[in-house]
Write a protein that holds these residues in place. Sequence first.
Motif: not given
Length: 697
Positions: A374-401
């Motif tokens: 996909d020419a538009y999309e790129h993965l989130a480059q930050d390390d896990y610890k640099e993500l916001s707490d909201l982003e961390q919680i969503v990934l922990e509980n709702f990935y891979p949906v």
Amino acid sequence: MGFTYDEVLEAYIKLKSYIYYDSSNLYMRQRLAIFETNLPNDLDIMVERGLFQKFATAYDVQFDPEEKLKLYEKKLRIFTEALNSHHKNPSYFNYYLSDISAKLLPKKIKDIHEHSKIITNKRTAEEYQIERSLVFIDAPIEIHLISVLWILKHGVDLDSKLSNNCFGNRLILNHERTAVVQGSGLFKPYQKQYQKWRDGSVDVARSHLESGNNVLMLNLDIKDFFHSVRIPAEKLNIPPFNINSKRDSLQAKNSLVAIFCRIHEQFTELIANDYKTPYDFGSEVMDEEGNVHHYILPIGLLSSFVLANDYLIDFDQRIAKKSKPVYYGRYVDDILMVIVNPIIPSEKSRDNIKALNFSFSEYRNKLEEMVYNDAYEHLAQDDYKELSDLEQIVLENFYPVLLLIDKPGFLKPNDTSHIKVTPKEERLFKLNDYDRLYCQSDKTLLYYFDKDESSLVIDKLKRDLEEKSSEFRNYEDAEDEQDFEESAYHLLYDGTEGKIRTLKDYKEDKFGLTVYLSKKIFNALRRADKLSDEDAEKVVRFFRGKNTLTLYSLWERVFVYLLVNNKATAYVKFYLSCVKSILALNPKSSVDIEMEDYQENVLEFLHISHELALSLDPTFLSRSKEADRLFTFSVNTFKTEHPYFEKVVLDPRDSDSFVERYRRSNLIRHHFAAQPLISYTNEYKTDKNFTEIKLDF
């Protein structure tokens, strides 16, 4: 035998009922008035009447004078024959398909004070730049009727497969879930469904807190959902019957599907080529020859509600299997989830079975494989610890949906020189396995409630929801009626309320304004004492500049509010204030459309609001010489500023006025009439003021 007249009539009754109760898409209401009165908006009336006779002749439809059919009944008979004969003579629907266009309204106005630390009440400017627009399909009633017939024949199958977790725009099906029930209703009432969806999440969260569980609530809103849908053309384009069949009944059903697909094909092509909103997505839905292979959903077409729900059915099932929420509710593209004892990164202890632990490095590797093409999309480059707490919680509980990716370039403002973008705003959540479904960052909300802490917050949330649910049911003269200022604003404090130094910001309160205006209107309809000039002026002064543009859905209500309180001069001033703000609109880079054309769309919405209000009392302005002169003079002056005003009919009693058309087609707002049944009498043929309590028979 194909479709019967009775089937078409039933679809029309359901369509008219929906339009009658709908308060958001006024363009459809105008189209319906044109359909029932045969008074076109832009076409010469003789052309329209000639067209009616042409199609009656082409499809050999004759009318018995003894039947005394109404105009819409005659049109429906022609429609029925044209649909059944479409495979032989497609001229009827080819004509109405060619009349499909779009109407645009401002969804978000650029805030020039967004990054300022100054708290100001200034909402006016020389120019209002549009960041995002709401795009409606603008089509004849004949096209909308095809949409409703498709729902009755095919949409039922899609709706019947949805789970009870899907609340928005659900069809009213019979007990066997095989057909829509007879009558005028098509969708379940919005208020009840929305309340069940919203309150259900709070009730479940509260119950599990009381049971000794930690609770997490997540609210997601999909960005530009209807125009971000990508439905493969073949999914809708495959007729459910043998296309080579010689039987007319099967050919008619095939024709319904074929016409339905052409509606989506033309609208998708129109938005992709001519408007390029929400971004230039033509290459995603069309091949190099310009053939449409994926459809978007037209906002304003009733079938879009059914297709929208069906499009997300896989997401519904994945959430249930993978995340296992104790509550999952979706209101079209607005999602609420509740899970108990969630994983909180700051509190969790690593499981001794490593495979059970979420690994951000493994997540990034998988994400690279999923979005590399996909020419538009790129993965989130930050390390896990640099993500916001909201982003961390969503990934922990709702990935891979749900996935976390860098914001695609087309979702970023073209001009970012003045904007300070934080890393959090550079990322967003994406629905896995959906090409272009992203969750709006500013509308992604997460609430975490600890079982050992106070539950007062969720208790208060529950009470507030109950109070809001009852607001529109309490129209009696109440001593707790709020002032306009209290209803119009949310004051946001950073600390103790009521102190100037703790006032952080304020926002206009659309819900509070709606309740205030509604209560004032109904009180004025029941009693003799009216609004003061000072209170009327407060409302007019509030609806200026950016306020009036972002709150355009309240225009009609403001007009009625001033009309029932006999404030003609304030009414005209409000109209003129809206016009001045509209003429300062600039769509610029948000959508590919000429500024004058965009302004005309919004001016038309304003004028429909104005004429719907006047349909309650056509002589309202003429009874005030000052207001009538000001209105006439101003509209004539505006003709030099915008060509739209050349089409404005000044006299509401003119037979070409839409005020007259709304009365003739019984499309006035009956809940604003003091005597609601008055329009069913011969009084609708007069200039009678329907807001008067006393009637002179």
